[in-house]
Enzyme design. Sequence first.
Site, PDB file in Angstrom:
ATOM      1  N   GLN A 115     -19.250 -42.931  11.833  1.00 24.02           N
ATOM      2  CA  GLN A 115     -18.400 -42.288  10.829  1.00 24.02           C
ATOM      3  C   GLN A 115     -19.237 -41.769   9.677  1.00 24.02           C
ATOM      4  OE1 GLN A 115     -15.111 -41.564  11.093  1.00 24.02           O
ATOM      5  NE2 GLN A 115     -15.484 -42.370  13.133  1.00 24.02           N
ATOM      6  N   GLN A 162     -10.560 -15.202   3.759  1.00 20.11           N
ATOM      7  CA  GLN A 162     -10.148 -13.908   4.316  1.00 20.11           C
ATOM      8  C   GLN A 162      -9.642 -14.059   5.751  1.00 20.11           C
ATOM      9  OE1 GLN A 162     -13.149 -14.769   3.211  1.00 20.11           O
ATOM     10  NE2 GLN A 162     -14.821 -14.003   4.503  1.00 20.11           N
ATOM     11  N   TYR A 184      -8.660 -22.243  13.007  1.00 18.67           N
ATOM     12  CA  TYR A 184      -9.870 -22.028  12.223  1.00 18.67           C
ATOM     13  C   TYR A 184     -10.966 -22.954  12.729  1.00 18.67           C
ATOM     14  CZ  TYR A 184     -12.970 -20.856   8.449  1.00 18.67           C
ATOM     15  OH  TYR A 184     -14.040 -20.378   7.755  1.00 18.67           O
ATOM     16  N   GLU A 198      -7.788 -43.981   9.427  1.00 18.53           N
ATOM     17  CA  GLU A 198      -7.741 -42.923  10.445  1.00 18.53           C
ATOM     18  C   GLU A 198      -8.094 -43.519  11.813  1.00 18.53           C
ATOM     19  OE1 GLU A 198     -10.906 -40.161  10.026  1.00 18.53           O
ATOM     20  OE2 GLU A 198      -9.963 -38.614  11.271  1.00 18.53           O
ATOM     21  N   HIS A 199      -9.211 -44.256  11.856  1.00 17.63           N
ATOM     22  CA  HIS A 199      -9.650 -44.923  13.085  1.00 17.63           C
ATOM     23  C   HIS A 199      -9.711 -46.428  12.827  1.00 17.63           C
ATOM     24  CE1 HIS A 199     -11.881 -40.960  13.098  1.00 17.63           C
ATOM     25  NE2 HIS A 199     -11.256 -40.882  14.250  1.00 17.63           N
ATOM     26  N   HIS A 217      33.448 -23.085   2.426  1.00 19.54           N
ATOM     27  CA  HIS A 217      33.179 -24.032   3.513  1.00 19.54           C
ATOM     28  C   HIS A 217      34.510 -24.520   4.093  1.00 19.54           C
ATOM     29  CE1 HIS A 217      29.054 -24.069   2.114  1.00 19.54           C
ATOM     30  NE2 HIS A 217      28.704 -24.978   3.007  1.00 19.54           N
ATOM     31  N   HIS A 235     -20.885 -38.291   9.510  1.00 23.17           N
ATOM     32  CA  HIS A 235     -20.075 -37.072   9.458  1.00 23.17           C
ATOM     33  C   HIS A 235     -20.187 -36.347   8.115  1.00 23.17           C
ATOM     34  CE1 HIS A 235     -17.766 -36.356  13.041  1.00 23.17           C
ATOM     35  NE2 HIS A 235     -17.387 -37.608  13.136  1.00 23.17           N
ATOM     36  N   ASP A 282     -13.345 -39.545  20.130  1.00 24.46           N
ATOM     37  CA  ASP A 282     -13.761 -38.246  19.577  1.00 24.46           C
ATOM     38  C   ASP A 282     -13.904 -37.193  20.668  1.00 24.46           C
ATOM     39  OD1 ASP A 282     -13.910 -39.143  17.001  1.00 24.46           O
ATOM     40  OD2 ASP A 282     -16.081 -39.519  17.038  1.00 24.46           O
TER      41      ASP A 282
END
Lengths: 442, 442
Positions: free
Chosen positions: B259, B191, B130, B327-328, B420, B262, B361
């Site tokens: 950052q 969709q 996506y 994250e960073h 078993h 963003h 990045d």
Amino acid sequence: MVLRLDYREPDFESRFAAFLTTKREVSEDVEADVRAIIAEVRARGDEALHDYSLRFDRLDTRSLGLAVSDAEIDAAFEATDPELIAALELAHDRIVSHHRRQMPKDDHYVDDLGVGLGSRWTPIEAVGLYVPGGTASYPSSVLMNAVPAKVAGVSRIVMVVPAREGALNPVVLAAARIAGVSEIYRIGGAQAIAALAYGTETIRPVAKIMGPGNAWVAAAKRQVFGTVGIDMIAGPSEVLVIADPDNDPDWIAADLLAQAEHDVGAQSILMTRDAGFGEAVIGAVERQLSTLGRVETARKSWADFGAVILVPDWDAAVPLANRIAAEHLEIATDDAEALAARIGNAGAIFLGRHTPEVIGDYVGGSNHVLPTARSARFSSGLSVLDYVKRTSILKLDAGQLQSLGPAAITLARAEGLDAHARSVAIRMNLRGRAPEEGRERE
Amino acid sequence: MVLRLDYREPDFESRFAAFLTTKREVSEDVEADVRAIIAEVRARGDEALHDYSLRFDRLDTRSLGLAVSDAEIDAAFEATDPELIAALELAHDRIVSHHRRQMPKDDHYVDDLGVGLGSRWTPIEAVGLYVPGGTASYPSSVLMNAVPAKVAGVSRIVMVVPAREGALNPVVLAAARIAGVSEIYRIGGAQAIAALAYGTETIRPVAKIMGPGNAWVAAAKRQVFGTVGIDMIAGPSEVLVIADPDNDPDWIAADLLAQAEHDVGAQSILMTRDAGFGEAVIGAVERQLSTLGRVETARKSWADFGAVILVPDWDAAVPLANRIAAEHLEIATDDAEALAARIGNAGAIFLGRHTPEVIGDYVGGSNHVLPTARSARFSSGLSVLDYVKRTSILKLDAGQLQSLGPAAITLARAEGLDAHARSVAIRMNLRGRAPEEGRERE
């Protein structure tokens, strides 16, 4: 009457496609109940856990304590048949040996430009392991979930297990000791998941929660996901057996029933080229069913979800097996390896006539926590990788930044990210190094 | 006023703990809308997609076609600045080189008993990617999501991207071509996720769906999870910069703003031992803010979620950084490696004064899809591992089954699983091989 599908019938594709999407689980809507329980545990900590234990497990954890003591674990270990301890230890040692090979290696290197790159793996600091109570309380699952954590280097492995009216399965406690579980608490349900995720006065929180459970446990894991990590939400077990007529039908029937006895939603599928062999296995299943302790469960699973699929040849079997993407795939044919090589979607493959899937449940060494419900198309069984995480590492010097910087600035500008571009440019002296100069040139 | 926290203040722990759990996202309740959209796409296929495109994107895909044609991609490639193409190709090649090292190796071996064990990795057959429309349509993210799939050997990489009033970002199409995306469809929203998961007349279904999106896309991914795999649901981006006073405050300010620009929910944190340096960086942030194209976004992110944390020494910084699990993580100090070695919880670490996070990045080679919202405590950035799955393999002969069988039978009986036990015992001739004998001895 078990479902029979024949590849040569004109409506096979539509019947097979419908078979693939059969739902085998009833989803209970417990979201709201679980949300309330989690909120209670977050608000009231241990007190909430005590209240839920009284209410759901008829157990007074206020006086007994939430933690299972070392003395209790000692007693459980002593009370367990030595033959069973030996079997657990054999299983444990084989699981350790196999999982040690899964430990990923760090990778630090310098590329052509001299840029330092790295992938560094570290264990998750603490994990929680949910163990169900009652008949689904499997000591083997304790080993399968705890051993990879131990091998990964997880320092805190916290087990929770419900103790209805105080009862704990001593073999589960013995397995926990053998596997090296650090802490055990006699709590279960959504409240146990909440305690692991958020912590209470007695229980420090963990970073990831593993293990199977009922609808409340599964819903609670979904709700705390994000705050902590979770493993997959496992569905009912399944096996696909590909067998030629050289097999003893009773052997194959036993394998099909070994899945069916797990759960009414379990699924056992036989794929064969010989209609007569298929009927012989169906007959053997019927005969063996009545001898099982869990006859009702197995009978219902086989009747509702079992299937015998007749194929003209193994070339036709391969794409069908890949679409089924079975949790367990037994290949009881000559040259089983060649057929296995063509089937990419399977949680685990058991090769040849002397490798019943049950060996993998206990003592093979590989993990028995495997992707169900066709998820082997996109996911893997439990491994050491589920207990570690990777940090990527980058190191440039001023010269390397001069080499790579312009492309980064070009891309940042194309994406409309001025500060991204500046963060590189300012270090390349493109816009002045001193704050004052920097501002003037902007 | 940006948040300032001082380790030496008596209320630091409670303020830091509260800071850690600050929510940075508003969750929109779109569950029911998304459920309806998915049901429509499952019921009506392409027709539903056409209707939604008209309604949400004001685009007539009935006449234009759902698929983006090769000619359109050619035209986009031609229309893109050659310097930008070169930057994409540099990034692409570096991402390929790095990710090739991540390809896991099969492991087939025979243990002391002669039992054959194996771990076999195979690519997921088809994945969906996506790509958001509008300002969040990043060509770099196309590379970061598609290249590991290509390296893993995924044979179908299917991209979906909304085209509001027909508009597609040519650089995104160029990046898709460079990365080797197989098919592109001009659809978006829930969709598009439904089409990837269930398929339509035009779009064959995939096995796993990756990539970021808005609240509808995220909800749709959660709802189709199980039918297909999904990647993590990423939250707003974040950076923790650990910097000593030897840095130019303007450099560090630029990194914090990279950052912040963003998303209003992004988070930028500076950790330092020098209060004066902290104030200098805060001043530089204020000065640089006004020069940014995305000034309002960056200003709000910095005001709402930015922080400067003053620590007495790096020993105090380590546990705090592990709790933040950024994250960073930029470490702009002398001997950055030594400090990095002590911080296990981070998506990616950028070492030294000349490694701004922005290099990662775009052109570092490592992946920029990284765990957000403290999930680096339990998860990793995107890698080749996300595009493959592992099948475990087991093979015993009759003699090995005689060795391992008894322990398996002991464990099966302890777990109350008769079939078993029988599945192993019957192959050991413990209960007779022929069906008749077998029944008699039960």
